[in-house]
Motif scaffolding. Structure first.
Motif, PDB file in Angstrom:
ATOM      1  N   PRO A   1       8.239 -29.157 -22.647  1.00 18.39           N
ATOM      2  CA  PRO A   1       9.080 -28.051 -22.164  1.00 18.39           C
ATOM      3  C   PRO A   1      10.371 -28.138 -22.613  1.00 18.39           C
ATOM      4  CG  PRO A   1       8.690 -29.568 -20.505  1.00 18.39           C
ATOM      5  CD  PRO A   1       7.872 -30.338 -21.592  1.00 18.39           C
ATOM      6  N   GLU A   2      10.774 -26.765 -23.049  1.00 15.96           N
ATOM      7  CA  GLU A   2      12.254 -26.648 -23.440  1.00 15.96           C
ATOM      8  C   GLU A   2      13.340 -26.808 -22.110  1.00 15.96           C
ATOM      9  OE1 GLU A   2      12.519 -22.811 -24.857  1.00 15.96           O
ATOM     10  OE2 GLU A   2      11.573 -23.021 -26.678  1.00 15.96           O
ATOM     11  N   ASP A   3      12.671 -26.945 -20.972  1.00 14.05           N
ATOM     12  CA  ASP A   3      13.758 -26.910 -19.660  1.00 14.05           C
ATOM     13  C   ASP A   3      13.689 -28.447 -19.361  1.00 14.05           C
ATOM     14  OD1 ASP A   3      11.352 -28.046 -18.640  1.00 14.05           O
ATOM     15  OD2 ASP A   3      11.209 -25.967 -17.315  1.00 14.05           O
ATOM     16  N   GLY A   4      13.083 -29.407 -20.207  1.00 15.08           N
ATOM     17  CA  GLY A   4      13.433 -30.725 -20.143  1.00 15.08           C
ATOM     18  C   GLY A   4      12.811 -31.291 -18.687  1.00 15.08           C
ATOM     19  N   SER A   5      11.901 -30.670 -18.230  1.00 14.48           N
ATOM     20  CA  SER A   5      11.115 -31.263 -17.066  1.00 14.48           C
ATOM     21  C   SER A   5      10.272 -32.241 -17.248  1.00 14.48           C
ATOM     22  CB  SER A   5      10.188 -30.088 -16.468  1.00 14.48           C
ATOM     23  OG  SER A   5       9.226 -29.550 -17.096  1.00 14.48           O
ATOM     24  N   GLY A   6       9.660 -32.968 -16.442  1.00 14.29           N
ATOM     25  CA  GLY A   6       8.782 -34.318 -16.908  1.00 14.29           C
ATOM     26  C   GLY A   6       7.407 -34.110 -17.283  1.00 14.29           C
ATOM     27  N   THR A   7       6.948 -32.777 -17.492  1.00 14.01           N
ATOM     28  CA  THR A   7       5.681 -32.602 -17.844  1.00 14.01           C
ATOM     29  C   THR A   7       5.482 -32.620 -19.391  1.00 14.01           C
ATOM     30  OG1 THR A   7       5.773 -30.157 -17.589  1.00 14.01           O
ATOM     31  CG2 THR A   7       4.934 -31.269 -15.796  1.00 14.01           C
ATOM     32  N   MET A   8       4.200 -32.838 -19.869  1.00 16.47           N
ATOM     33  CA  MET A   8       4.067 -32.271 -21.212  1.00 16.47           C
ATOM     34  C   MET A   8       2.716 -31.511 -21.486  1.00 16.47           C
ATOM     35  SD  MET A   8       4.871 -36.079 -23.109  1.00 16.47           S
ATOM     36  CE  MET A   8       5.325 -35.286 -24.497  1.00 16.47           C
ATOM     37  N   LEU A   9       2.531 -31.011 -22.526  1.00 18.77           N
ATOM     38  CA  LEU A   9       1.461 -30.076 -22.840  1.00 18.77           C
ATOM     39  C   LEU A   9       0.358 -30.587 -23.835  1.00 18.77           C
ATOM     40  CD1 LEU A   9      -0.031 -27.380 -21.967  1.00 18.77           C
ATOM     41  CD2 LEU A   9       1.105 -26.473 -23.731  1.00 18.77           C
TER      42      LEU A   9
END
Length: 292
Positions: A24-32
């Motif tokens: 994510p562009e927001d740098g959160s800890g998830t991935m897609l």
């Protein structure tokens, strides 16, 4: 190889043989993780892809993750899913997952002898160096499931079968034992579930990662037609030749055609429409058999 889709709010960071990975562009800890329609065999991505393959693989993976979450009193297997909803542009073929430190090992479990294991057995009486009884035939059930790990090679290179001792060198004894026990346990549970649907889970491979708390988590795809060999149990019991016994619900159709029409030199030939259609039909049939 097909170009990864542009997704607003996400940065594409990696593409494997089948899946595309985004942060994510927001740098959160998830991935897609997005499953494409690409199909691979003998460590090559083939053309063209299998229509709707990404959705079929994702649907089966999600079903298995749910089955392994602790139903019927079984111990829950921690996984990488966050439970969040994927973007609409990739709905049905994507998973939102937590970031993990992925282990460089494919945790392979074999309950039956076939494929590269059969080739090694014919030559040495072993599979990945593990001695087996004399007199086995292609497609036979092994006395008990065996764990045969592989080192995950970079894209375009061949994965390397390794010994358990080598996994100890790579990830440490405690983690190597935990990985082996987890893979064997999941295989046993999945094989039992498949048997209840009239199927044999001949072999499979798992990928695991470690979260920030040090917990081992099942990741990537799980028990799909790409990562596993599924056979029709009735055909296995009544068949008299390997092809009759190993009536598959996976990409064996692709492997067989490629083996007959390519010398593994240079660029693989394009898959014929008939092979694509037959493979897609078997993927759909497996999903229906397992989940209905």
């Amino acid at each position: 190889m097909s170009t990864p889709i542009d997704l607003p709010g996400w940065n594409h960071v990696y593409s494997g043989k089948v899946r595309d990975l985004y942060r994510p562009e927001d740098g959160s800890g998830t991935m897609l993780v997005v499953a494409s329609d690409r199909v691979s065999a003998f460590d090559h991505v083939l053309e063209p892809g299998i229509p709707s393959k990404g959705e079929l693989l994702t649907s089966l993976s999600m079903w298995w993750f749910d089955q392994l979450a602790g139903a019927d009193g079984d111990i829950a297997v921690p996984n990488h899913l966050t439970g969040d909803t994927a973007p609409d542009e990739v709905a049905g073929r994507a998973m939102l997952v937590r970031q993990l430190d992925m282990l460089p090992i494919e945790a392979v479990v074999r309950g039956y002898i076939t494929g590269s294991g059969w080739a090694e057995y014919q030559e040495n009486g072993t599979i990945c160096g593990i001695a087996l009884p004399d007199g086995l035939s292609n497609g036979d059930r092994l006395p008990e499931p065996i764990y045969t790990p592989a080192y995950k090679a970079p894209l375009g290179e061949h994965d390397e079968n390794i010994s358990f001792d080598k996994t100890v060198e790579l990830i440490g004894a405690e983690r190597a034992i935990e990985l082996r026990e987890a893979a064997l346990s999941i295989y046993s549970r999945a094989a039992t579930a498949a048997a209840g649907k009239g199927l044999i889970l001949a072999d499979t491979k798992f990928e695991f990662g470690v979260d920030e708390d040090g917990t081992l988590r099942l990741a990537d795809e799980v028990l799909t037609s790409d990562s596993s060999r599924y056979w029709d149990r009735e055909a296995w019991e009544t068949g008299t030749t390997p092809s009759e016994r190993m009536a598959s619900f996976d990409k064996q159709i692709v492997r067989d055609w490629l083996a007959e029409n390519w010398d593994k030199q240079g660029t693989p030939p394009e898959l014929p429409t008939e092979i694509i259609d037959r493979t897609a039909a078997r993927y759909r049939e497996l999903l229906h058999k397992m989940t209905s």
